[in-house]
Design an enzyme around this catalytic site. Structure first.
Site, PDB file in Angstrom:
ATOM      1  N   LYS A   1       0.848  -1.195   0.000  1.00  0.00           N
ATOM      2  CA  LYS A   1       0.000   0.000   0.000  1.00  0.00           C
ATOM      3  C   LYS A   1       0.881   1.241   0.000  1.00  0.00           C
ATOM      4  CE  LYS A   1      -1.968   2.424   3.270  1.00  0.00           C
ATOM      5  NZ  LYS A   1      -1.736   3.775   2.691  1.00  0.00           N
TER       6      LYS A   1
ATOM      7  N   GLU B   1      10.285   0.453  10.291  1.00  0.00           N
ATOM      8  CA  GLU B   1      11.310   1.490  10.150  1.00  0.00           C
ATOM      9  C   GLU B   1      10.612   2.799  10.468  1.00  0.00           C
ATOM     10  OE1 GLU B   1      13.143   4.411   9.090  1.00  0.00           O
ATOM     11  OE2 GLU B   1      13.180   3.750   6.988  1.00  0.00           O
TER      12      GLU B   1
ATOM     13  N   CYS C   1      13.286  10.249   7.719  1.00  0.00           N
ATOM     14  CA  CYS C   1      13.251   9.682   9.063  1.00  0.00           C
ATOM     15  C   CYS C   1      14.609   9.817   9.735  1.00  0.00           C
ATOM     16  CB  CYS C   1      12.792   8.240   9.022  1.00  0.00           C
ATOM     17  SG  CYS C   1      13.585   7.324   7.715  1.00  0.00           S
TER      18      CYS C   1
ATOM     19  N   GLU D   1       9.973  14.584  16.671  1.00  0.00           N
ATOM     20  CA  GLU D   1      10.289  14.579  15.240  1.00  0.00           C
ATOM     21  C   GLU D   1       9.403  15.608  14.538  1.00  0.00           C
ATOM     22  OE1 GLU D   1       9.311  11.021  12.985  1.00  0.00           O
ATOM     23  OE2 GLU D   1      11.200  11.236  11.911  1.00  0.00           O
TER      24      GLU D   1
HETATM   25  P1  ADP Z   1       2.774  10.360   8.352  1.00  0.00           P
HETATM   26  O1  ADP Z   1       2.238  10.731   9.695  1.00  0.00           O
HETATM   27  O2  ADP Z   1       4.118  10.919   8.107  1.00  0.00           O
HETATM   28  O3  ADP Z   1       1.816  10.567   7.205  1.00  0.00           O
HETATM   29  P2  ADP Z   1       2.148   7.647   8.779  1.00  0.00           P
HETATM   30  O4  ADP Z   1       2.936   6.791   9.678  1.00  0.00           O
HETATM   31  O5  ADP Z   1       0.828   8.135   9.224  1.00  0.00           O
HETATM   32  O6  ADP Z   1       3.088   8.834   8.381  1.00  0.00           O
HETATM   33  O7  ADP Z   1       1.930   6.947   7.367  1.00  0.00           O
HETATM   34  C1  ADP Z   1       2.800   6.005   6.792  1.00  0.00           C
HETATM   35  C2  ADP Z   1       1.984   4.950   6.094  1.00  0.00           C
HETATM   36  O8  ADP Z   1       1.198   4.273   7.068  1.00  0.00           O
HETATM   37  C3  ADP Z   1       1.000   5.457   5.048  1.00  0.00           C
HETATM   38  O9  ADP Z   1       0.956   4.530   3.974  1.00  0.00           O
HETATM   39  C4  ADP Z   1      -0.312   5.462   5.804  1.00  0.00           C
HETATM   40  O10 ADP Z   1      -1.446   5.320   4.961  1.00  0.00           O
HETATM   41  C5  ADP Z   1      -0.152   4.235   6.677  1.00  0.00           C
HETATM   42  N1  ADP Z   1      -0.997   4.222   7.879  1.00  0.00           N
HETATM   43  C6  ADP Z   1      -1.436   5.277   8.607  1.00  0.00           C
HETATM   44  N2  ADP Z   1      -2.208   4.867   9.633  1.00  0.00           N
HETATM   45  C7  ADP Z   1      -2.268   3.517   9.562  1.00  0.00           C
HETATM   46  C8  ADP Z   1      -2.907   2.501  10.341  1.00  0.00           C
HETATM   47  N3  ADP Z   1      -3.647   2.794  11.407  1.00  0.00           N
HETATM   48  N4  ADP Z   1      -2.738   1.213   9.979  1.00  0.00           N
HETATM   49  C9  ADP Z   1      -1.979   0.892   8.910  1.00  0.00           C
HETATM   50  N5  ADP Z   1      -1.363   1.797   8.133  1.00  0.00           N
HETATM   51  C10 ADP Z   1      -1.493   3.098   8.447  1.00  0.00           C
END
Ligand code: ADP
Length: 497
Positions: A189, A265, A299, A396
Site C-alpha cells: 500500500k 522502520e 526519518c 520529530e
Molecule cells: P505520516 O504521519 O508521516 O503521514 P504515517 O505513519 O501516518 O506517516 O503513514 C505512513 C503509512 O502508514 C502510510 O501509507 C499510511 O497510509 C499508513 N498508515 C497510517 N495509519 C495507519 C494505520 N492505522 N494502519 C496501517 N497503516 C497506516
C-alpha cells in the site's frame, strides 16, 4: 477508467494508471471510491485515483496467496530466473528513469534533481537484490554421528508492505526488491499523499514479466486499507515504514490478529555532531544536507545539531548563511534544492512546531516562516538557544527545521545526543580517528555517518535502535525479513527409545 493522461514539464504527456494493481491488472476498487491527489507545489488537484478498501485488500491478498501456492509459476521458477525478472525490472526503471523522476516530483514535490537521485537508488537496489535471488542458502549442521541436519531459508509467504510519502518510489523498491528476491508475493500500500509513482512502477512489474498476483499495489488510506493489511489473517508478514505512532498500531494489529512477523522502520531525531577539529566547510555542507535534504522529510534527518563550543558562534553564522542559499521553489526547476512539504497537514504540523519553538524561547536564526504565497513551502529554519528538553529538541518535526546547541567534549555530547527515545541515525564530524570511533561506538543509533550525512546505500543495512524500529532494511540483512528458517533433522540411527 483506470488510467489517464497527465503532463509534466519534463516528460510532456504520459499515461498515469489510476486503478488498483491486482493480478497484473489495473482495476477499480470494489466500493467505486476515488480520492484526490494534490500537487503540493500548486495546491491543485492533479488527478483522482481509485481507493482500496478492506474488500480490495482481501482480493489482493487472495491473488498474492494464489501466486504463492506450491506448484505455481512463481514457486516453481528457478531462483536465477527470479533474479532475471528483477534485472528486467531494473532495466525498465532505467529506460523510464526520466518519466519516473518527473512523476515523483509532481506527486511528492521533491525537486527533479533529487528525484533523479531517488530513481538511481531504486535501480541500484533492485539490481542488488536481483543478485541475491540465487544466493540464499541454508546450512548443514553436524550434531552427532548418524544424524544429518540442514536448514533452508524459505520465503516467508504473502507480505503486506505499507510505505510512506517521503520517498514514494524508493520505499517501494526497498520493500519490493528483497521480498521478490526471497520468493515472496506481496500486497503493497502506497501512502495516500503520493500514490502515482507506485502505480507507474506497477505497470513496469507487468512489463518485466512477473506472474500475476506476485506484486499487488494498492492506493488507499492508512486507517482502512493499511489497517486491513496489518490485521489480515492471511498475510504472513508486515513491513512498515512511517511514524512511530502508526508503527505501534501495526504491531498491535499484528499481535492481535495472526501474529504475523513485523518489521518497522520508524521516526528519528538524529544528532549531527561537529567537533572543533572538523573541516568546517565540509561539516557545514553535510549539516545543511543532513537536515534540509528532501525538505527535512527524512526519518534519519539530522535535526539536532551539536557543535563544540570553541567553534559554535562561527559555525552558526556560516550555517545560517549556507541555509539561506538553498534554492526553495518549483520542483521542476533544475536548480531547486527544496520543494514544498508534501501536504497541508504536514505544513500545518511543521508551522506548529516552529510556533512552539518560538514560544519555548528558542531563537530563530533564519527562516521560521512560509516561503511564497502558493504551495506548502517553508523556509529552511534554524533554531539556536535551545535546551535539550524543549519539544523542538525531542519530537520529530519532519520538516526543514533544526535546532543547534553547543557542547564541551565527547562525554558531554554523548550524554545529550543519546538523550532521546529514538535511535535511527547520527553523525560525527572530526579529523581525529579516535574521536570518530569513540563517538560512533557510543551513539545509540542504527547508522552513524562519519564526516558525511544521509549517505545510504542498498548494500548497507539501515534501521533503528530503540523506538526507531525493529529489523533492518537493505543489505543482506533484509533477506532475513522475507525468509524463515526451516530446520530438517534426519536420523540415520534407527529407533532410539
Ligand atoms: P505520516 O504521519 O508521516 O503521514 P504515517 O505513519 O501516518 O506517516 O503513514 C505512513 C503509512 O502508514 C502510510 O501509507 C499510511 O497510509 C499508513 N498508515 C497510517 N495509519 C495507519 C494505520 N492505522 N494502519 C496501517 N497503516 C497506516
Amino acid at each position: 477508467m483506470t488510467s489517464i493522461q497527465l503532463e509534466t514539464p519534463v516528460t510532456g504527456k504520459y499515461t498515469q494508471p489510476t486503478g488498483l494493481f491486482i493480478n497484473n491488472e489495473f482495476v477499480k476498487g470494489k466500493k467505486g471510491q476515488e480520492f484526490e491527489v494534490i500537487n503540493p507545489a500548486t495546491e491543485k488537484v492533479t488527478c483522482k485515483v481509485h481507493e482500496a478498501t478492506e474488500e480490495d485488500v482481501d482480493i489482493a491478498v487472495a491473488a498474492a496467496r494464489k501466486a504463492f501456492q506450491p506448484g505455481s509459476e512463481w514457486r516453481t521458477m528457478a531462483t536465477a530466473d527470479r533474479g532475471k525478472l528483477l534485472l528486467k525490472l531494473a532495466e525498465l526503471f532505467e529506460k523510464n528513469a526520466e518519466m519516473l523522476a518527473a512523476v515523483e516530483a509532481l506527486d511528492n514535490g521533491k525537486s527533479i534533481s533529487m528525484a533523479r537521485g531517488d530513481i538511481g537508488a531504486c535501480i541500484g537496489c533492485i539490481r542488488y537484490y536481483a543478485g541475491w535471488a540465487d544466493k540464499i542458502h541454508g546450512k548443514v549442521i553436524t550434531t552427532a554421528e548418524g544424524s544429518f541436519n540442514y536448514t533452508k531459508r524459505e520465503p516467508i509467504g504473502v507480505c503486506g508492505q505499507i510505505i510512506p510519502w517521503n520517498f514514494p518510489l524508493l520505499m517501494w523498491a526497498w520493500k519490493i526488491a528483497p521480498a521478490l528476491a526471497c520468493g515472496c508475493t506481496l500486497v503493497l500500500k502506497t501512502a495516500e499523499q503520493t500514490p502515482l509513482s507506485g502505480l507507474v512502477a506497477a505497470s513496469l512489474v507487468k512489463e518485466a514479466g512477473f506472474p500475476p498476483g506476485v506484486v499487488n499495489v494498492l492506493s488507499g488510506f492508512g486507517k482502512t486499507a493499511g489497517a486491513a493489511i496489518a490485521s489480515h489473517m492471511d498475510i504472513d508478514k508486515v513491513a512498515f515504514t512511517g511514524s512511530t505512532l502508526v508503527g505501534r498500531t501495526i504491531m498491535k494489529a499484528a499481535a492481535s490478529s495472526n501474529l504475523k512477523k513485523v518489521t518497522l522502520e520508524l521516526g528519528g531525531k538524529s544528532p549531527n555532531i561537529v567537533f572543533e577539529d572538523a573541516d568546517i566547510d565540509e561539516a557545514i555542507s553535510w549539516v545543511n544536507f543532513g537536515i534540509f535534504y528532501n525538505h527535512g522529510q527524512c526519518c534519519c534527518a539530522g535535526s539536532r545539531i551539536y557543535v563544540q563550543e570553541s567553534i559554535y558562534d562561527k559555525f552558526v553564522a556560516r550555517f545560517k548563511e549556507r541555509a539561506e542559499q538553498n534554492i526553495v521553489g518549483d520542483p521542476f526547476h533544475e536548480k531547486t534544492f527544496q520543494g514544498p512539504q508534501v501536504s497541508q497537514l504536514q505544513y500545518d504540523r511543521i508551522m506548529d512546531y516552529i510556533k512552539i519553538g518560538k514560544e519555548e524561547g528558542a531563537t530563530v536564526e533564519t527562516g521560521g516562516e512560509r516561503h511564497g504565497d502558493v504551495g506548502y513551502f517553508i523556509k529552511p529554519t534554524i533554531f539556536s538557544n535551545v535546551k535539550n528538553d524543549m519539544k523542538i529538541m525531542q519530537e520529530e518535526i519532519f520538516g526543514p527545521v533544526c535546532a543547534i546547541a553547543k557542547f564541551k567534549d565527547a562525554d558531554d555530547v554523548l550524554e545529550i545526543a543519546n538523550d532521546t527515545t529514538y535511535g535511527l541515525a547520527a553523525a560525527v564530524h572530526t579529523k581525529n580517528l579516535n574521536t570518530a570511533i569513540k563517538v560512533s561506538d557510543n551513539l545509540k543509533a542504527g547508522t552513524v555517518w562519519v564526516n558525511s550525512y544521509n549517505l545510504l546505500h542498498w548494500s548497507l543495512p539501515f534501521g533503528g535502535f530503540r523506538q526507531s524500529g525493529i529489523g533492518r532494511e537493505l543489505g543482506k540483512a533484509a533477506l532475513e525479513n522475507y525468509t524463515q528458517i526451516k530446520t530438517v533433522a534426519i536420523n540415520m540411527k534407527g529407533a532410539m527409545f
